[in-house]
Design a protein around this motif. Structure first.
Motif, PDB file in Angstrom:
ATOM      1  N   VAL A 114       0.818  -1.215   0.000  1.00  0.00           N
ATOM      2  CA  VAL A 114       0.000   0.000   0.000  1.00  0.00           C
ATOM      3  C   VAL A 114       0.854   1.269   0.000  1.00  0.00           C
ATOM      4  O   VAL A 114       0.324   2.365   0.126  1.00  0.00           O
ATOM      5  CB  VAL A 114      -0.970   0.020   1.207  1.00  0.00           C
ATOM      6  CG1 VAL A 114      -1.982  -1.109   1.101  1.00  0.00           C
ATOM      7  CG2 VAL A 114      -0.214  -0.059   2.530  1.00  0.00           C
ATOM      8  N   GLY A 115       2.189   1.120  -0.134  1.00  0.00           N
ATOM      9  CA  GLY A 115       3.038   2.296  -0.320  1.00  0.00           C
ATOM     10  C   GLY A 115       3.860   2.735   0.859  1.00  0.00           C
ATOM     11  O   GLY A 115       4.379   3.857   0.869  1.00  0.00           O
ATOM     12  N   LYS A 116       4.043   1.888   1.871  1.00  0.00           N
ATOM     13  CA  LYS A 116       4.794   2.308   3.058  1.00  0.00           C
ATOM     14  C   LYS A 116       6.238   2.682   2.708  1.00  0.00           C
ATOM     15  O   LYS A 116       6.729   3.745   3.104  1.00  0.00           O
ATOM     16  CB  LYS A 116       4.762   1.192   4.118  1.00  0.00           C
ATOM     17  CG  LYS A 116       3.368   0.872   4.650  1.00  0.00           C
ATOM     18  CD  LYS A 116       3.402  -0.088   5.814  1.00  0.00           C
ATOM     19  CE  LYS A 116       3.783  -1.487   5.413  1.00  0.00           C
ATOM     20  NZ  LYS A 116       2.755  -2.150   4.575  1.00  0.00           N
ATOM     21  N   THR A 117       6.907   1.822   1.963  1.00  0.00           N
ATOM     22  CA  THR A 117       8.299   2.086   1.584  1.00  0.00           C
ATOM     23  C   THR A 117       8.389   3.282   0.655  1.00  0.00           C
ATOM     24  O   THR A 117       9.266   4.156   0.814  1.00  0.00           O
ATOM     25  CB  THR A 117       8.910   0.851   0.904  1.00  0.00           C
ATOM     26  OG1 THR A 117       8.768  -0.282   1.763  1.00  0.00           O
ATOM     27  CG2 THR A 117      10.379   1.074   0.585  1.00  0.00           C
ATOM     28  N   THR A 118       7.483   3.354  -0.308  1.00  0.00           N
ATOM     29  CA  THR A 118       7.495   4.448  -1.278  1.00  0.00           C
ATOM     30  C   THR A 118       7.330   5.800  -0.594  1.00  0.00           C
ATOM     31  O   THR A 118       8.069   6.747  -0.859  1.00  0.00           O
ATOM     32  CB  THR A 118       6.371   4.239  -2.312  1.00  0.00           C
ATOM     33  OG1 THR A 118       6.642   3.051  -3.054  1.00  0.00           O
ATOM     34  CG2 THR A 118       6.278   5.419  -3.261  1.00  0.00           C
ATOM     35  N   ILE A 119       6.362   5.890   0.315  1.00  0.00           N
ATOM     36  CA  ILE A 119       6.109   7.165   0.991  1.00  0.00           C
ATOM     37  C   ILE A 119       7.308   7.555   1.847  1.00  0.00           C
ATOM     38  O   ILE A 119       7.700   8.732   1.895  1.00  0.00           O
ATOM     39  CB  ILE A 119       4.823   7.075   1.835  1.00  0.00           C
ATOM     40  CG1 ILE A 119       3.606   6.912   0.916  1.00  0.00           C
ATOM     41  CG2 ILE A 119       4.656   8.312   2.705  1.00  0.00           C
ATOM     42  CD1 ILE A 119       2.301   6.682   1.657  1.00  0.00           C
TER      43      ILE A 119
END
Length: 435
Positions: free
Chosen positions: A64-69
């Motif tokens: 859900v984008g934890k690393t990306t954010i």
């Protein structure tokens, strides 16, 4: 809404890089979904605008984008981004990270340390972050799929803000699929229902969707595949369920509340979800029997027997045949009249027992097997109820000096209607005997 894994920019040649890597957003403005943390008045936006970004814990499912954010936050704040995983890192690796961050800080640059699966670190390892968070050596951003309240130290939590990231809904997954098609330069060879099936297979995981899309895009097919053809070529992604994790407790809570809310359809759905996830049917029967005791109680005394009989049937039949007995017991409970009056009475009695400590019973209801006890008044004045009018003496059975409480207050539902009549009847007789 922006895109989690890509932007509206034209596609560029990227060789053999995975699709998920090629579609990584280049700024927070390109992130799809998660408006609860990235919207105009959301926590991260406010922190960045005020220049007061603090340590964070991202709690949410995979993809859900934890690393990306976290990576984009480092870009936005000119912090050096360091990523480690608690699965592969120990104390020596952490020490090297902290030492490098100290040198970086002396040279005028801060460090955003992203710790994936931070809940995998034990309590002592988590404590190791504290001095470096407090002196500004690192800005910690942890990611976890487990409930931080249970898995992280209170000290770490007190120095961080927990932000919840959510599964991507179908609308966001569709936008992600459109970005992927634009990057690939062609549409997916799927008809409408098959496309919906593909999105559902991802189960809210954006990274999983892109991996599925990459597989589908590589197929050489004529025309468009329907849902049946897609299912034959692709295995549905297993639902996220950890028998010892959050999903376990969230789903059993949903099951219990569906029964309490007299909704057999919802109860059967959550039962099926747990069984599909590999839950032990014996655990489910234990919890279902508890529901009969807690939420149905004496409004339908037969409910407990139904549960115990269904449990025995399951033990004799085993899976999968015996699971039908579990479903039948659950359906019975959902449709049974509900009362927690006995449960409430029991808890009230426990509270009263703690408050009154060691107060003895009144002497008239204590046995007197010895002469000395008789001389002390044990048993004196006891009224044998079978000899009393209506078989009821109305004597006091609480400790002397204790004001008579009323713990059990039956409801006007099911069999407790009859019990309420009995309670009222004895209360009137008790008042009469007193006078």
């Amino acid at each position: 809404m922006a895109d989690l894994f890509g932007s509206d920019a034209p596609a560029v040649e990227s060789g053999h890089r995975p699709l998920a890597d090629r579609l990584r957003p280049r700024s927070l403005g390109e992130v799809i979904g998660q408006s609860q943390v990235l919207g105009p008045d959301a926590p991260l936006t406010v922190m960045l605008q005020s220049g007061s970004l603090g340590s964070l814990i991202f709690w949410g499912p995979p993809g859900v984008g934890k690393t990306t954010i976290a990576r984009l936050l480092a870009d936005e704040t000119d912090l050096h981004f360091v990523q480690i995983s608690a699965i592969f890192s120990g104390v020596p690796e952490l020490r090297k990270v902290f030492d490098a961050a100290k040198i970086r800080r002396q040279n005028g640059q801060g460090t955003l340390l992203f710790v994936d699966e931070i809940h995998r670190f034990n309590k002592a390892q988590q404590d190791g972050f504290l001095p470096h968070m407090e002196d500004g050596t690192i800005l910690l951003v942890g990611a976890t799929t487990e409930n931080p309240s249970f898995e992280l130290n209170a000290a770490v939590l007190s120095r961080s803000q927990v932000l919840v990231l959510e599964r991507l809904p179908l609308a966001d997954l569709e936008r992600l699929a459109q970005r992927a098609e634009k990057e690939l330069g062609r549409g997916l060879p799927l008809d409408g229902p098959a496309r919906e099936n593909l999105l559902e297979m991802a189960d809210g995981d954006g990274r999983a969707l892109l991996n599925l899309i990459e597989q589908v895009a590589a197929w050489k097919v004529e025309g468009k595949l329907d849902g049946k053809a897609l299912s034959a070529r692709l295995m549905r992604r297993a639902a996220q369920y950890d028998k010892g994790g959050d999903a376990h407790y969230n789903l059993i809570s949903a099951l219990h509340k569906s029964v309490r809310g007299s909704d057999p359809d919802a109860a059967l759905y959550w039962l099926a979800r747990m069984l599909e996830g590999g839950e032990d049917p014996r655990y489910l029967m234990r919890r279902i029997t508890r529901m009969a005791v807690e939420d149905i109680g004496l409004a339908d005394p037969q409910a407990q027997s139904v549960c115990l009989q269904s449990w025995e049937t399951y033990e004799r039949l085993g899976s999968p045949e015996g699971e039908l007995a579990i479903a039948q017991a659950l359906t019975y409970l959902a449709l049974a009249p509900k009362s927690n009056a006995a449960y409430v009475a029991y808890k009230a009695a426990r509270r009263a027992a703690k408050q009154t400590g060691s107060s003895p019973p009144p002497k008239h209801i204590m046995n007197a097997p010895t002469k000395m006890m008789k001389e002390q008044g044990y048993g004196a004045g006891y009224a044998y109820d079978h000899d009393a009018e209506d078989g009821f003496s109305g004597q006091n059975y609480f400790p002397d000096g204790m004001e008579r409480p009323q713990f059990y207050q039956p409801v006007e539902r099911g069999f407790e209607r009859d019990l309420k009549k009995r309670v009222d009847y004895f209360e009137k007789l008790r008042a009469t005997r007193k006078t």
